[in-house]
Design a protein around this motif. Structure first.
Motif, PDB file in Angstrom:
ATOM      1  N   ALA A  37       0.825  -1.169   0.343  1.00  0.00           N
ATOM      2  CA  ALA A  37      -0.035  -0.058  -0.022  1.00  0.00           C
ATOM      3  C   ALA A  37       0.841   1.346  -0.086  1.00  0.00           C
ATOM      4  O   ALA A  37       0.615   2.409  -0.752  1.00  0.00           O
ATOM      5  CB  ALA A  37      -1.092   0.018   1.220  1.00  0.00           C
ATOM      6  N   GLU A  38       1.864   1.347   0.842  1.00  0.00           N
ATOM      7  CA  GLU A  38       2.859   2.434   0.868  1.00  0.00           C
ATOM      8  C   GLU A  38       3.395   2.613  -0.709  1.00  0.00           C
ATOM      9  O   GLU A  38       3.596   3.872  -1.043  1.00  0.00           O
ATOM     10  CB  GLU A  38       3.977   1.943   1.800  1.00  0.00           C
ATOM     11  N   GLU A  39       3.613   1.484  -1.321  1.00  0.00           N
ATOM     12  CA  GLU A  39       4.406   1.551  -2.612  1.00  0.00           C
ATOM     13  C   GLU A  39       3.443   1.858  -3.548  1.00  0.00           C
ATOM     14  O   GLU A  39       3.621   2.650  -4.557  1.00  0.00           O
ATOM     15  CB  GLU A  39       4.912   0.082  -3.066  1.00  0.00           C
ATOM     16  N   LEU A  40       1.968   1.848  -3.291  1.00  0.00           N
ATOM     17  CA  LEU A  40       1.071   2.356  -4.261  1.00  0.00           C
ATOM     18  C   LEU A  40       1.003   3.683  -4.029  1.00  0.00           C
ATOM     19  O   LEU A  40       0.086   4.487  -5.006  1.00  0.00           O
ATOM     20  CB  LEU A  40      -0.434   1.739  -3.954  1.00  0.00           C
ATOM     21  N   GLY A  41       1.328   4.342  -3.045  1.00  0.00           N
ATOM     22  CA  GLY A  41       0.914   5.567  -2.549  1.00  0.00           C
ATOM     23  C   GLY A  41      -0.142   5.889  -1.698  1.00  0.00           C
ATOM     24  O   GLY A  41      -0.687   7.112  -1.527  1.00  0.00           O
ATOM     25  N   LEU A  42      -0.484   4.855  -1.199  1.00  0.00           N
ATOM     26  CA  LEU A  42      -1.699   5.020  -0.085  1.00  0.00           C
ATOM     27  C   LEU A  42      -1.300   5.665   1.266  1.00  0.00           C
ATOM     28  O   LEU A  42       0.160   5.611   1.459  1.00  0.00           O
ATOM     29  CB  LEU A  42      -2.273   3.706   0.583  1.00  0.00           C
ATOM     30  N   ASP A  43      -2.089   6.409   1.870  1.00  0.00           N
ATOM     31  CA  ASP A  43      -1.681   7.192   3.037  1.00  0.00           C
ATOM     32  C   ASP A  43      -1.837   6.447   4.372  1.00  0.00           C
ATOM     33  O   ASP A  43      -0.776   6.870   5.340  1.00  0.00           O
ATOM     34  CB  ASP A  43      -2.696   8.387   3.169  1.00  0.00           C
ATOM     35  N   GLY A  44      -2.531   5.311   4.510  1.00  0.00           N
ATOM     36  CA  GLY A  44      -2.503   4.739   5.834  1.00  0.00           C
ATOM     37  C   GLY A  44      -3.102   3.256   5.803  1.00  0.00           C
ATOM     38  O   GLY A  44      -3.631   2.723   5.050  1.00  0.00           O
ATOM     39  N   ALA A  45      -2.494   2.526   6.763  1.00  0.00           N
ATOM     40  CA  ALA A  45      -2.627   1.098   7.094  1.00  0.00           C
ATOM     41  C   ALA A  45      -3.322   1.011   8.542  1.00  0.00           C
ATOM     42  O   ALA A  45      -2.591   1.241   9.620  1.00  0.00           O
ATOM     43  CB  ALA A  45      -1.477   0.333   6.887  1.00  0.00           C
ATOM     44  N   TYR A  46      -4.451   0.746   8.218  1.00  0.00           N
ATOM     45  CA  TYR A  46      -5.368   0.673   9.720  1.00  0.00           C
ATOM     46  C   TYR A  46      -5.924  -0.782   9.890  1.00  0.00           C
ATOM     47  O   TYR A  46      -6.138  -1.567   9.045  1.00  0.00           O
ATOM     48  CB  TYR A  46      -6.401   1.635   9.763  1.00  0.00           C
ATOM     49  N   PHE A  47      -5.996  -1.183  11.164  1.00  0.00           N
ATOM     50  CA  PHE A  47      -6.367  -2.653  11.595  1.00  0.00           C
ATOM     51  C   PHE A  47      -7.591  -2.521  12.746  1.00  0.00           C
ATOM     52  O   PHE A  47      -7.295  -1.759  14.127  1.00  0.00           O
ATOM     53  CB  PHE A  47      -5.135  -3.262  11.941  1.00  0.00           C
ATOM     54  N   ARG A  48      -8.427  -3.446  12.594  1.00  0.00           N
ATOM     55  CA  ARG A  48      -9.532  -3.510  13.670  1.00  0.00           C
ATOM     56  C   ARG A  48      -8.830  -4.375  14.809  1.00  0.00           C
ATOM     57  O   ARG A  48      -7.824  -5.262  14.431  1.00  0.00           O
ATOM     58  CB  ARG A  48     -10.797  -4.120  13.139  1.00  0.00           C
ATOM     59  N   VAL A  49      -9.357  -4.355  16.105  1.00  0.00           N
ATOM     60  CA  VAL A  49      -8.969  -5.111  16.949  1.00  0.00           C
ATOM     61  C   VAL A  49     -10.335  -5.697  17.622  1.00  0.00           C
ATOM     62  O   VAL A  49     -11.287  -5.054  18.072  1.00  0.00           O
ATOM     63  CB  VAL A  49      -8.180  -4.269  18.035  1.00  0.00           C
ATOM     64  N   HIS A  50     -10.190  -6.943  17.689  1.00  0.00           N
ATOM     65  CA  HIS A  50     -11.511  -7.831  18.218  1.00  0.00           C
ATOM     66  C   HIS A  50     -11.068  -9.024  19.087  1.00  0.00           C
ATOM     67  O   HIS A  50     -10.114  -9.612  18.612  1.00  0.00           O
ATOM     68  CB  HIS A  50     -12.488  -8.429  16.913  1.00  0.00           C
ATOM     69  N   HIS A  51     -11.339  -9.146  20.242  1.00  0.00           N
ATOM     70  CA  HIS A  51     -11.087 -10.165  21.235  1.00  0.00           C
ATOM     71  C   HIS A  51     -12.095 -11.439  21.164  1.00  0.00           C
ATOM     72  O   HIS A  51     -13.075 -11.174  20.595  1.00  0.00           O
ATOM     73  CB  HIS A  51     -10.958  -9.750  22.803  1.00  0.00           C
ATOM     74  N   PHE A  52     -11.077 -12.563  21.555  1.00  0.00           N
ATOM     75  CA  PHE A  52     -11.998 -13.675  21.444  1.00  0.00           C
ATOM     76  C   PHE A  52     -12.431 -14.353  20.009  1.00  0.00           C
ATOM     77  O   PHE A  52     -13.613 -14.660  19.713  1.00  0.00           O
ATOM     78  CB  PHE A  52     -13.267 -13.640  22.471  1.00  0.00           C
ATOM     79  N   ALA A  53     -11.819 -13.833  19.029  1.00  0.00           N
ATOM     80  CA  ALA A  53     -12.490 -14.101  17.620  1.00  0.00           C
ATOM     81  C   ALA A  53     -11.108 -14.336  16.717  1.00  0.00           C
ATOM     82  O   ALA A  53      -9.960 -14.123  16.817  1.00  0.00           O
ATOM     83  CB  ALA A  53     -13.098 -12.775  16.974  1.00  0.00           C
ATOM     84  N   ALA A  54     -11.406 -15.184  15.644  1.00  0.00           N
ATOM     85  CA  ALA A  54     -10.313 -15.465  14.692  1.00  0.00           C
ATOM     86  C   ALA A  54     -10.072 -14.022  13.940  1.00  0.00           C
ATOM     87  O   ALA A  54     -10.164 -14.160  12.545  1.00  0.00           O
ATOM     88  CB  ALA A  54     -10.645 -16.468  13.951  1.00  0.00           C
TER      89      ALA A  54
END
Length: 340
Positions: A37-54
């Motif tokens: 994504a950085e190589e594409l020129g995207l500005d951000g990489a974001y991730f959700r956080v969930h407990h007790f889940a795959a």
């Protein structure tokens, strides 16, 4: 001009159609996708956080790894459930990850969302104080986290320490200067958006919020953002507020895209309940040829109010296909909307 990032829920399952069969697959592919994504020129990489889940749960090892392998892209969460957190330990983890990335963390936190288990935070050893709800506990922890991020000493030093101490009260280490100014609050209501502004946090608004007037989702979300901006201005903070919204947006470029997402373009907002007696509105997804997407997205009032767009991605389809999704938006949709 808008920043464009992706938001991954980090799913995995032992399913024949998944590229992420294990937790290791998801973690390693998340790193690879952020690099791409950085190589594409995207500005951000974001991730959700969930407990007790795959799904992705402990964000700081992942954020640190991405920070070490990239140099420009913003790295963040959307969101960390503060009901599960030890605020002081989180300050140390966040400080380390931010230093590794060179000051690129954009941490989204919140009081949390519906869970996989009943009161999961109790299994982590946390209980609300007497007369306090779990939501209030989450906000209390958030305030302690913000306070300790400032880097002011608060702990009385041992007179006979293992290593020499600097003079005065001690702070948590490692301290990352400026991280306090890059904390976001995930708000599901107008009131918590205003609260976030009053406490100098940026605003993350996702694809659902509590239904407060029955209007279409994007209009309610735009109203929430305007209230947030007014509160920020009234509070007199000496820096600019930022606002992100997340959307499921897929440009139909080929038969594979059409097979995956062709039936999702005609959807509408949905109203339902994510908590007892709390009606919520869920925003529609977008899937169409680029020219149609441009016309549809131009009418989304909340997108117009935000400075950052987070594109939710189907991480289970693998890095290569998700790069195709992101590249299609960057090349064929974003220019028509003036996003870049």
């Amino acid at each position: 001009m808008k920043k464009i990032g992706f938001l991954s829920f980090g799913h995995w399952a032992n399913h024949p159609s998944y590229s992420t069969r294990t937790a290791g697959d998801t973690l390693l592919q998340s790193i690879d996708l952020a690099v791409a994504a950085e190589e594409l020129g995207l500005d951000g990489a974001y991730f959700r956080v969930h407990h007790f889940a795959a799904q992705l749960a402990s964000p700081f090892p992942l954020l640190s790894a991405i920070g070490a392998k990239t140099s420009k892209i913003e790295i963040g969460t959307g969101v960390i459930d503060m009901r599960y957190e030890n605020p002081l330990y989180m300050v140390e983890d966040a400080g380390a990850a931010d230093l590794i990335s060179g000051g690129r963390l954009q941490l989204g936190i919140s009081r949390g969302s519906p869970e996989q288990v009943i009161d999961g935070w109790r299994y982590f050893g946390y209980e609300p104080a007497a007369g306090e709800t779990d939501a209030e506990m989450g906000r209390t922890k958030a305030m302690e986290f913000l306070d300790k991020l400032n880097g002011k000493g608060f702990a009385r030093p041992n007179p006979n320490p293992m290593f020499p101490n600097p003079p005065g009260l001690l702070r948590l280490e490692p301290h990352s200067e400026g991280l306090r100014e890059r904390i976001w609050w995930g708000a599901a209501s107008n009131a918590t958006a205003v609260w976030a502004a009053e406490n100098a946090m940026h605003l993350q608004s996702s694809t659902l919020k509590f239904d407060e007037n029955g209007k279409p989702f994007h209009i309610q979300q735009a109203e929430q953002i305007r209230l947030y901006k007014e509160a920020w201005k009234k509070a007199g903070h000496d820096r600019e507020a930022r606002v992100s919204v997340s959307r499921s947006i897929f440009a139909i470029m080929n038969d594979q895209d059409r097979a995956y997402f062709g039936q999702q373009g005609g959807g509408a907002d949905k109203f339902g309940y994510i908590e007892p007696e709390k009606r919520a509105v869920f925003g529609r997804g977008y899937a169409a040829e680029p020219d149609k997407l441009i016309a549809q997205l131009a009418e989304d009032e909340a997108i117009q109010e935000a400075d950052t767009i987070l594109l939710t991605i189907p991480n289970t389809l693998g890095v290569e296909y998700n790069v195709h999704i992101l590249e299609s938006i960057l090349k064929h949709v974003a220019p028509g909307l003036g996003w870049k």
